[in-house]
Design a protein around this motif. Structure first.
Motif: not given
Lengths: 311, 359
Positions: A98-127
């Motif tokens: 699961e190492a690659f999936a863990l990399f992706e999940w870990g990166l999500n965690w980096c964003v949700t716990s260290h990037c409070h300059q944004w409001i982060s929502l658990h949601a997909a977004v497309l344009e």
């Protein structure tokens, strides 16, 4: 930027050497990340899914938002892997498959716990056509499947997991990364789009079988372009259900978005107001579906809300 | 580590840092919980624009979190004061909570994840009851842990509010009951100062605040917050030193409370690490409280100067793990005599194997 090299310009031995040594500097918009990992499946995933990403400028004077590693543990018996941001290991180890999936999940965690300059929502977004659709949903609601299908149909992917909302301006900042597909949806997407690129398949994870889908180059190329949301859609996959769309009240939509937010509380009143403004400018719906094509056709027909309709 | 120390000093010059230096500073500061403090100091010095955009994002993020924590803290303190009103006990805040509500320089960008209060030992039962009536509950249901905290520690097991999830530490002494030095809680509470405009809320007197910070830091085993502790001490000392008569009073108070050696260490390492201005006579007056031989000084420096750093690979050398390990044991030794410590450590090591007692 155009002179910068892409990850695909590295040979596999070069990639392995970087990952095992000083680290691979890679632009994963809006971040620059340095990755280290001796685990081959991580290199596989990066090689397949991040080939179009730019490498970080290699002049030694760079700033990295996150220095991450997926380290190998216990090589002799049921090998494990562990995610680290710098020296910090926020999660319990997982099986090495699961190492690659863990990399992706870990990166999500980096964003949700260290990037409070944004409001982060658990949601997909497309344009599409300059307006964004936000798809918040609990796990199992079919958000990622829908998100992948929409991207492959021509919607631009901003993110599959994390909607990054600028609290002041109301714009959504893109962070296009591979889409995490689970269980049956892996085959659903593969059957519909035989040409699409999937990363390593991790079996028996907590979420079942997981594989990531590569972001289309068009979405990646426009990763600097923010978008204004026009729709909030709560999808719900239900086997055998006929397509059913129900407009949602704005109040419950705000509450539900707040519930799907990782850090709205950090922003306090400003955070609440940002969510209210977002919902005010959007049409919101509950969408129940079983046939992907029906759902996609409904998305195709979506019209942006007229400004006069804003209550 | 020099760029990090410069940014935390009295005159931060963010414009002097290269991007590569910022890279390291953000990692070290994140690890040491001082990233928000750097952001607040840089802003206070009007140098925000001199921070390049990439690191600035991380400073802004950390500051947003610290600002929110301090805002929640104020609400939480008001709730605690209200809950303790029936018990007739004022809220005496310790550590980050005290710095923030007293509006001290040390509170600039200070993270505060929980609230610490000090109450008289004889009121402990009343306080606990009053808090439970108002929704705070014990989260630790292990009978041994409860027994351990109540018998040997200087605080109750952490309490968590049922609805808000906030954590409250109720202290009845500055250091564990088994530590060699046993400063009198009563004397500390007598000297506590009411905060204007905040009925029922007090903080320790300035000298006591420094002494508590020092005692807390040097009775520690796990120095994960060690560097931040030094940063706190530096800020407190610089601010209080502006009041004439502070240093003699600090010495006097340290003697009265039996906290000379932690104060000695606090002054020495604040000076060594943060260049805190400390009168040489004050350090000299504390010298008799610690082992004096040259090799003892050097050993102590070797241990503490390694351990009181951000816990990050870039600030470590080959001896750092040993230094941290020795001070870990030393912290336990300070808090508990061996005949209590060994069974405790054995119990913790075997933890999972022993049958669970029902609380």
């Amino acid at each position: 930027m155009s002179t910068q090299r892409r990850l695909s310009s590295l040979s596999r031995p070069q990639l392995d050497r970087l990952l095992c040594g000083e680290g691979l500097g890679i632009v994963i918009p809006p971040f620059v990340v340095r990755v280290r990992s001796p685990i081959p499946v991580v290199a596989d995933g990066l090689e397949r899914l991040y080939s179009d990403h730019l490498l970080a400028p290699h002049d030694g004077a760079g700033f990295f938002d996150f220095h991450v590693a997926v380290e190998a543990r216990r090589p002799w018996f049921r090998p494990l892997c562990v995610f680290a941001l710098d020296d910090r290991q926020p999660f319990t180890p997982l099986a090495q498959g699961e190492a690659f999936a863990l990399f992706e999940w870990g990166l999500n965690w980096c964003v949700t716990s260290h990037c409070h300059q944004w409001i982060s929502l658990h949601a997909a977004v497309l344009e599409r056509g300059g307006r964004a659709v936000v798809l918040p949903a609990p796990p199992g609601a079919g958000k990622s499947t829908l998100c992948a299908a929409l991207m492959l149909r021509g919607w631009r992917l901003l993110s599959d997991e994390l909607t990054l909302l600028e609290p002041g301006s109301g714009w959504v900042v893109p962070s296009p990364r591979p889409i995490s597909l689970k269980n049956a949806s892996i085959d659903v997407i593969l059957e519909r789009n035989p040409g699409c690129v999937l990363g390593p398949v991790a079996h028996d994870t907590q979420k079942g079988t997981v594989a990531h889908l590569k972001v289309l180059p068009e979405s990646l190329a426009r990763a600097e372009e923010r978008a204004l949301p026009a729709w909030v859609v709560f999808p719900r996959y239900e086997r055998g259900a006929a397509l059913q769309v129900q407009p949602r009240a704005k109040a419950t939509t705000v509450v539900e978005l707040a519930r799907n937010s990782f850090n709205q509380h950090v922003h306090g009143r400003a955070g609440f107001e940002a969510l209210v403004r977002l919902v005010d400018a959007c049409d919101s719906f509950d969408l129940r579906y079983s046939e992907l094509d029906q759902a996609l056709a409904w998305f195709d027909a979506l019209q942006p809300p007229s400004p006069a309709g804003v209550s | 580590m020099q760029p990090l120390l410069n940014l935390l000093g009295p005159a931060p010059k963010p414009q002097r840092l290269s991007l590569a230096e910022w890279d390291l500073v953000v990692r070290q500061a994140r690890r040491a919980h001082v990233l928000a403090r750097i952001a607040a100091l840089v802003q206070a010095h009007g140098a925000w624009a001199a921070v390049p955009p990439a690191p600035r994002q991380h400073l802004a993020s950390a500051l947003a979190l610290a600002t929110r924590q301090q805002r929640e803290l104020r609400f939480e303190v008001a709730q605690i004061a209200r809950a303790l009103q029936p018990a007739g006990v004022p809220v005496v805040l310790l550590k980050g909570g005290a710095y923030a509500l007293a509006g001290l320089q040390a509170s600039l960008g200070r993270m505060v994840s929980d609230v610490d209060i000090l109450v008289p030992h004889e009121c402990l039962a009343d306080v606990e009851t009053a808090l439970m009536m108002a929704g705070w509950v014990h989260t630790n249901h292990d009978a041994y842990d409860q027994h351990y905290y109540r018998t040997w520690m200087h605080e109750l097991p952490p309490m968590r509010h049922l609805q808000r999830g906030t954590v409250l530490d109720v202290h009845h002494a500055l250091v564990p009951a088994t530590a060699r030095a046993r400063p009198s809680t009563q004397r500390l509470l007598q000297a506590a100062q009411a905060l204007p405009g905040q009925p029922g809320v007090c903080v320790l007197a300035p000298a006591d605040m420094v002494l508590h910070s020092a005692a807390h830091l040097f009775h520690e085993s796990d120095f994960a917050h060690g560097f931040r502790g030094v940063v706190d001490l530096d800020a407190l000392l610089r601010e209080f030193a502006m009041v004439p008569g502070f240093w003699p009073e600090l010495l006097e108070r340290a003697a009265a409370l039996g906290l000379q050696w932690p104060l000695h260490h606090a002054l020495r390492y604040a000076q060594a690490i943060m260049q805190t201005p400390v009168p040489p006579s004050t350090v000299a007056a504390l010298a008799p409280s610690v082992c004096q031989r040259d090799w003892q000084h050097r050993l102590r420096d070797a241990l503490y100067l390694r351990t009181l750093r951000p816990d990050h690979a870039s600030t470590a050398d080959a001896w750092t793990p040993l230094a941290r390990g020795l001070l870990y044991l030393n912290g336990h030794r300070l808090r508990m005599p061996l005949h209590l410590l060994l069974p405790h450590l054995a119990r913790k090591a075997l933890g999972g194997l022993l049958p669970k007692e029902k609380p």
